[in-house]
Design a protein around this motif. Structure first.
Motif, PDB file in Angstrom:
ATOM      1  N   ILE A   1       2.880  -4.974  -0.450  1.00 40.49           N
ATOM      2  CA  ILE A   1       2.269  -4.130  -1.477  1.00 40.49           C
ATOM      3  C   ILE A   1       2.279  -4.826  -2.849  1.00 40.49           C
ATOM      4  N   GLY A   2       3.390  -5.417  -3.219  1.00 36.73           N
ATOM      5  CA  GLY A   2       3.498  -6.090  -4.515  1.00 36.73           C
ATOM      6  C   GLY A   2       2.527  -7.258  -4.645  1.00 36.73           C
ATOM      7  N   GLU A   3       2.366  -8.010  -3.566  1.00 36.59           N
ATOM      8  CA  GLU A   3       1.416  -9.129  -3.583  1.00 36.59           C
ATOM      9  C   GLU A   3      -0.014  -8.622  -3.722  1.00 36.59           C
ATOM     10  N   ALA A   4      -0.325  -7.560  -3.001  1.00 36.72           N
ATOM     11  CA  ALA A   4      -1.669  -6.974  -3.083  1.00 36.72           C
ATOM     12  C   ALA A   4      -1.944  -6.465  -4.490  1.00 36.72           C
ATOM     13  N   ALA A   5      -0.962  -5.810  -5.096  1.00 35.52           N
ATOM     14  CA  ALA A   5      -1.121  -5.301  -6.459  1.00 35.52           C
ATOM     15  C   ALA A   5      -1.399  -6.445  -7.428  1.00 35.52           C
ATOM     16  N   GLU A   6      -0.649  -7.528  -7.287  1.00 31.25           N
ATOM     17  CA  GLU A   6      -0.849  -8.684  -8.169  1.00 31.25           C
ATOM     18  C   GLU A   6      -2.248  -9.274  -7.995  1.00 31.25           C
ATOM     19  N   LEU A   7      -2.703  -9.399  -6.759  1.00 28.88           N
ATOM     20  CA  LEU A   7      -4.026  -9.958  -6.492  1.00 28.88           C
ATOM     21  C   LEU A   7      -5.148  -9.059  -7.010  1.00 28.88           C
TER      22      LEU A   7
ATOM     23  N   VAL B   1       1.829  -1.561  -8.448  1.00 29.46           N
ATOM     24  CA  VAL B   1       2.269  -1.299  -7.074  1.00 29.46           C
ATOM     25  C   VAL B   1       2.011   0.164  -6.723  1.00 29.46           C
ATOM     26  N   ASP B   2       2.255   1.078  -7.664  1.00 29.24           N
ATOM     27  CA  ASP B   2       2.031   2.509  -7.412  1.00 29.24           C
ATOM     28  C   ASP B   2       0.558   2.790  -7.102  1.00 29.24           C
ATOM     29  N   THR B   3      -0.345   2.093  -7.779  1.00 28.12           N
ATOM     30  CA  THR B   3      -1.773   2.290  -7.519  1.00 28.12           C
ATOM     31  C   THR B   3      -2.113   1.869  -6.096  1.00 28.12           C
ATOM     32  N   VAL B   4      -1.592   0.727  -5.654  1.00 33.96           N
ATOM     33  CA  VAL B   4      -1.857   0.271  -4.283  1.00 33.96           C
ATOM     34  C   VAL B   4      -1.279   1.263  -3.282  1.00 33.96           C
ATOM     35  N   ARG B   5      -0.090   1.774  -3.545  1.00 33.08           N
ATOM     36  CA  ARG B   5       0.505   2.776  -2.642  1.00 33.08           C
ATOM     37  C   ARG B   5      -0.356   4.036  -2.564  1.00 33.08           C
ATOM     38  N   ARG B   6      -0.860   4.488  -3.723  1.00 37.57           N
ATOM     39  CA  ARG B   6      -1.722   5.689  -3.723  1.00 37.57           C
ATOM     40  C   ARG B   6      -2.990   5.438  -2.922  1.00 37.57           C
ATOM     41  N   TRP B   7      -3.605   4.255  -3.092  1.00 43.75           N
ATOM     42  CA  TRP B   7      -4.806   3.933  -2.318  1.00 43.75           C
ATOM     43  C   TRP B   7      -4.501   3.927  -0.823  1.00 43.75           C
ATOM     44  N   ALA B   8      -3.357   3.367  -0.455  1.00 43.68           N
ATOM     45  CA  ALA B   8      -2.981   3.321   0.966  1.00 43.68           C
ATOM     46  C   ALA B   8      -2.697   4.728   1.491  1.00 43.68           C
ATOM     47  N   ASP B   9      -1.964   5.527   0.725  1.00 41.77           N
ATOM     48  CA  ASP B   9      -1.647   6.896   1.142  1.00 41.77           C
ATOM     49  C   ASP B   9      -2.903   7.749   1.288  1.00 41.77           C
ATOM     50  N   ALA B  10      -3.904   7.486   0.450  1.00 44.27           N
ATOM     51  CA  ALA B  10      -5.154   8.254   0.491  1.00 44.27           C
ATOM     52  C   ALA B  10      -6.105   7.735   1.563  1.00 44.27           C
TER      53      ALA B  10
END
Length: 133
Positions: A7-13, A18-27
């Motif tokens: 998740i952290g790597e995806a957020a950086e890219l 990181v919270d935004t990537v988690r929200r996208w994944a959860d949704a």
């Protein structure tokens, strides 16, 4: 072997938190799986497709340009002299520096803190591998 990202790597890219990537994944907007340790991972091909889906259309939708590299950001610095100006834009994790006429900066009304879009068109682009190796 399939490339996967934490998740952290995806957020950086993607240039987001990181919270935004988690929200996208959860949704369900960004496909993710859990590894053997319960950590969320994202397949590289899924991350690439999602990154493409985030590409913004030009403001207002009716500006046409052959340039496809548009980076929206905030103006962080402007250095002016009598004729030229240097404008620094922070677009996510990227710093973009543009040299332009002072007149153009004044006509655009650019100032530190304003939003700007850097449109990049080049015949030469250098690409380096971004692996952690």
């Amino acid at each position: 072997m399939t490339t996967t990202y934490r998740i952290g790597e995806a957020a950086e890219l993607l240039g987001v938190s990181v919270d935004t990537v988690r929200r996208w994944a959860d949704a369900g907007k960004l496909a993710s799986d859990r590894d053997e340790h319960g950590h969320r991972s994202i397949a590289g091909i899924d991350l690439a497709a999602f990154a493409l889906s985030l590409a913004d259309e030009p403001e207002g939708g009716n500006t046409r340009s052959s340039a496809r590299n548009r980076m929206r950001g905030i103006v962080t610095a402007i250095a002016r002299d009598a004729v030229m100006a240097q404008v620094d834009i922070q677009a996510g994790p990227f710093r973009v520096v543009s040299l332009m006429s002072r007149e153009a900066v004044d006509d655009l009304g650019l100032e530190v803190g304003s939003v700007a879009v850097a449109v990049i068109k080049s015949t030469t682009v250098v690409v380096e591998r971004g692996d952690k190796s």
